[in-house]
Design an enzyme around this catalytic site. Structure first.
Site, PDB file in Angstrom:
ATOM      1  N   SER A 223      14.532  -2.856  -5.476  1.00  0.00           N
ATOM      2  CA  SER A 223      13.365  -3.701  -5.205  1.00  0.00           C
ATOM      3  C   SER A 223      12.304  -2.895  -4.480  1.00  0.00           C
ATOM      4  CB  SER A 223      13.753  -4.893  -4.335  1.00  0.00           C
ATOM      5  OG  SER A 223      13.938  -4.498  -2.975  1.00  0.00           O
ATOM      6  N   ASP A 224      11.043  -3.281  -4.659  1.00  0.00           N
ATOM      7  CA  ASP A 224      10.036  -2.818  -3.721  1.00  0.00           C
ATOM      8  C   ASP A 224      10.384  -3.420  -2.363  1.00  0.00           C
ATOM      9  OD1 ASP A 224       7.798  -1.595  -2.661  1.00  0.00           O
ATOM     10  OD2 ASP A 224       6.483  -2.210  -4.307  1.00  0.00           O
ATOM     11  N   TRP A 225       9.864  -2.827  -1.302  1.00  0.00           N
ATOM     12  CA  TRP A 225      10.274  -3.209   0.049  1.00  0.00           C
ATOM     13  C   TRP A 225       9.899  -4.667   0.353  1.00  0.00           C
ATOM     14  CZ3 TRP A 225      12.271   0.808  -1.418  1.00  0.00           C
ATOM     15  CH2 TRP A 225      12.975   1.694  -0.599  1.00  0.00           C
TER      16      TRP A 225
END
Length: 827
Positions: A223-225
């Protein structure tokens, strides 16, 4: 190691152990698991360097050219070599996974992260991106292709719903991901923040159905953060790893969902299998050793790469290359001449070990034989420069720099550190011996010794409560507030600022103390102590620049953008250069017609004076060797090798798509018509067309040969003969575009292939350009459709210069066999 062996390791783990692995251990690392023979793995931001787990001036990283610069080289071998440099850097810093490359498209130059992406064109993006990935992974470091998908702008990026029709998704935005997955086999893909057609990307069916199902991706989807939105939907979907940790919507919530039958345990097993496969690839299982990489200093490669991406947009009367032997004085002017910008703002930034400015690079190249005079002329930023060791001294050690103290809420000391920059960032940690939860105040102290009499500007940029004192006298005391709902990155790169002026006499020393109350719920703590010595008023600076230009044989103006205008976290409000830089150019060229303007921006900016300036060189963000590479190109030691990877607009507005969502949605109403496709469709002339770029020699395109007919679904190769008609060795990028008029909506032209050649003066060479079958196809009704009939291949050096044409008939295999052996050429 076989899949069966990896599955056996998965089976040895309890449910809790497996679920624990699916969320990061902290901001930058993954959990170890001794039962599976798994050590801790570290991930790091890219793509212009490898940050590692620390992000400040004490942990430097080799700074490579920005992605727009790499793509401007149109050189896949160069991209591969830069990937190798990054792999060596990652290994040096103990990093297993690089969170790069970014292969979203230049849908609009207003996109704040434009500089971090390669091109407006999916083919060029895919080719350069695949080479970059192969280079990184050849060193045993995982590359992460991001951000999947349609994350092409920054406004409301955490929640925006990108409304994109299926054909546009397939032919443009998914295309570079598909090419890189099929051709380079990346070990990770990052799921974006945004939604696409109503579904958030960390839960989107495309992760399983397209990425894994159609393309055969067998790596980790990360995932993106903070992009993981749910326990069950994300747990049942194609996402493998939620970052950062240790908290996420998974953890104990996912364990309970599995025990209650709401998420199959087999889904978790598959995710852990993917993680262990990644661990095997980066040698994180059972003490394996990664492959050897060349750890030599990368200066030479970075210097060549920067020059290879410079695009010579104009060169009237062959002003470039300069002839130093005939010159006595050069005026090097502009805000970016002495303080060059080598990278963009946000996660695509590092602290380089050094930066060669244009001023320093030209001084080193020209020595004492040519006098170089300099002034800034205008500003490119409103933010004060961070306090530097040249201006302040640590009062505790006497060393150049600043003292930082970490205090609790009652001002009792917890820890200290020495810093060499007033730009201060702590993400998730204040250091190994400073508990994050215990810190209530950060205090920065420095002794300022005035080197000249006059007004010194001091200030603070950041969010929250700050107190700034000079010799214990408050000059700033209050709260700086961000506008409502800002992106966390925006708070870092263009925070609110408050300034004060202090008049000092030469030799006078004062103590400067900045105190900041730490917000208890902050993801990180970041602020800047700004400090600038006395300077001329800007009107006087502009006059001084014109005066110096008039006194010189040649004026070189280096201008550009700043973090305030180009960065992750927000989109651009305007394409105009910040401040009075346009006025600076007009005054300088009026004073000296022999003016070279170097545009130091990562994305297109408006150049309203371009037709009045004989030489315009686009440098992008070229990395730490900027000044040396610029000196090489300006003096002719190297050729400006770049061609535009993006159409450069002449004005704001049409046909540039908006990046501003309406009621939470961003409609990609332009469909497949972005970049040059949009300009051709609208009949609008840009400043410079896609593919444009001049070198220091000239070329004549003689002929092109290609099959008269090919089978549907087949690749094609075109042979192009051309001659170097200039006086020096040069490099040319041969570009092939297709066109077709039929019932299927198409761009006027679309890039189908390219190849580069080198030749000596008078030499004739042949370029072999491969055109993939996909160039003759379009997406319709859920599949790729082969088109039969006539296509025209247009061949030349840019979209604006296509002197050769070849007619190609695409048909069924039987029809092609009837006419095989026929050829076509045009000169």
């Amino acid at each position: 190691m076989s899949t069966a062996d990896l599955r056996a390791r998965v089976s040895a783990l309890s449910l809790e152990q497996k679920v624990r692995l699916l969320t990061g251990a902290d901001f930058w690392s993954l959990h170890p698991e001794p039962v599976a023979g798994l050590r801790r793995m570290v991930v790091s931001d890219g793509p212009v360097g490898v940050r590692g787990e620390a992000f400040d001036e004490r942990s430097t990283s080799a700074n490579t050219p920005s992605p727009t610069s790499l793509a401007a080289s149109w050189d896949v071998d160069l991209a591969h070599r830069i990937g190798r440099v990054l792999a060596a850097e990652a290994r040096r810093k103990g990093v297993d996974v690089l969170l790069a490359p970014t292969v979203n498209l230049h849908r609009s130059p207003y996109g704040g992260r434009h500089f971090e992406c390669f091109s407006e064109d999916p083919l060029l993006t895919g080719e350069i991106g695949a080479a970059y990935v192969r280079g990184v992974q050849s060193g045993g470091v995982g590359a992460t292709v991001k951000h999947f998908v349609a994350n092409d702008s920054e406004t409301d990026r955490m929640t925006v719903d990108a409304r994109v029709d299926e054909r546009t998704l397939r032919e443009l935005y998914l295309a570079p991901f598909e090419h890189i997955v099929r051709e380079a086999g990346p070990w990770l893909v990052m799921a974006a923040y945004n939604r696409v057609n109503g579904t958030t990307m960390t839960e989107h069916p495309m992760l399983d159905e397209v990425l894994r199902g159609e393309w055969g991706f067998d790596g980790v989807v990360i995932s993106d953060w903070f992009a993981t939105r749910s326990t069950e939907d994300a747990g049942r979907g194609g996402l493998d790893l939620a970052m950062p940790g240790p908290d996420s919507p998974w953890g104990q919530q996912l364990v309970e969902a599995i025990r209650e039958g709401r998420v199959p345990e087999s889904e978790v097993d598959d995710k852990v299998l993917n993680l262990l496969r990644l661990a095997e690839r980066v040698s994180a299982l059972d003490g394996a050793e990664p492959p050897a990489v060349d750890a030599a200093r990368p200066e030479v490669e970075l210097r060549r790469a920067a020059a290879a991406g410079f695009v010579l947009a104009r060169n009237d009367d062959e002003l470039l290359p300069l002839r130093p032997a005939s010159m006595r004085r050069i005026a090097v002017l502009g805000p970016n001449a002495a303080a060059a910008r080598t990278l963009g703002g946000g996660s695509a930034s590092v602290y380089p070990p050094y930066t060669v400015s244009p001023l320093d690079g030209l001084r080193a190249r020209l020595g004492e034989e040519v006098e170089i005079v300099h002034t800034t002329g205008a500003r490119s930023t409103e933010l004060l420069a961070p306090a530097s060791p040249s201006l302040v001294t640590d009062p505790d050690t006497g060393e150049p720099g600043l003292s930082v103290r970490f205090l609790d809420a009652d001002r009792s000391p917890i820890g200290t550190e020495h810093r060499n920059s007033g730009k201060l960032i702590w993400m998730g940690s204040f250091g190994p011996d400073v508990p994050v939860d215990a810190v209530g105040i950060v205090e920065v102290r420095g002794l300022l010794r005035a080197t000249e009499t006059g007004v010194h500007r001091l200030g603070v940029a950041g969010a929250g409560h700050f107190t700034l004192t000079v010799d214990e006298q408050p000059v700033i005391d209050g709260v700086l507030e961000l506008p409502g709902g800002p992106d966390p990155i925006e708070a870092m790169v263009r925070p609110p600022q408050r300034t004060a002026e202090v008049k000092l006499d030469a030799g006078q020393e004062v103590e400067v103390v900045l105190s900041h109350r730490v917000a208890p719920d902050a993801i990180g703590t970041t602020f800047t102590l700004g400090l600038e010595p006395p300077a001329l008023p800007e009107e006087d600076e502009l006059a001084r620049a014109a005066e110096l230009a008039a006194s010189a044989d040649v004026a070189v103006v280096v201008l550009g953008t700043s973090d305030e205008s180009e960065s992750e976290g927000f989109d651009r409000d305007t394409l105009a250069l910040p401040g009075r830089q346009d006025e600076l150019v007009r005054r300088v060229v009026a004073a000296n017609p022999n003016t070279v303007v170097v545009v130091n921006s990562g994305a297109p900016v408006l150049l309203p004076w371009a037709e009045d300036v004989p030489a315009v060189l686009l440098s992008w963000f070229p990395g730490q060797e900027f000044g040396n590479a610029l000196a090489d190109v300006l003096t002719g030691d190297a050729e400006p090798g770049g061609r535009l990877p993006v159409t450069w607009p002449a004005a704001e507005g049409e046909p540039l798509p908006s990046t501003r969502p309406e009621t939470g949605a961003l409609d990609y109403a332009e469909s497949i018509h972005i970049g040059h496709r949009a300009f051709e469709r609208a009949g609008i002339e840009p400043a410079f067309w896609f593919g444009h770029g001049l070198g220091y020699t000239t070329w004549e395109y003689d002929s092109a040969d290609a099959p008269a007919a090919i089978a549907a679904g087949a690749d094609m190769t075109a042979q192009v003969r051309l001659r170097n008609t200039g006086q020096r060795r040069g490099r040319e990028v041969v570009q092939v575009y297709l066109s077709r008029n039929d019932e299927v909506e198409r761009p006027a032209h679309w890039l189908a292939g390219f190849a580069a050649v080198d030749a000596e003066p008078g030499e004739e060479v042949a370029a072999e350009v491969r055109i993939p079958a996909r160039a003759f196809q379009h997406w319709q009704d859920g599949q790729w459709r082969n088109e039969t009939g006539n296509f025209t291949a247009h061949i030349g050096r840019s979209l604006a210069e296509l002197p050769l044409q070849v007619e190609v008939k695409v048909g069924t295999r039987a029809r092609v066999e009837d006419v095989r052996g026929g050829g076509s050429s045009s000169g």
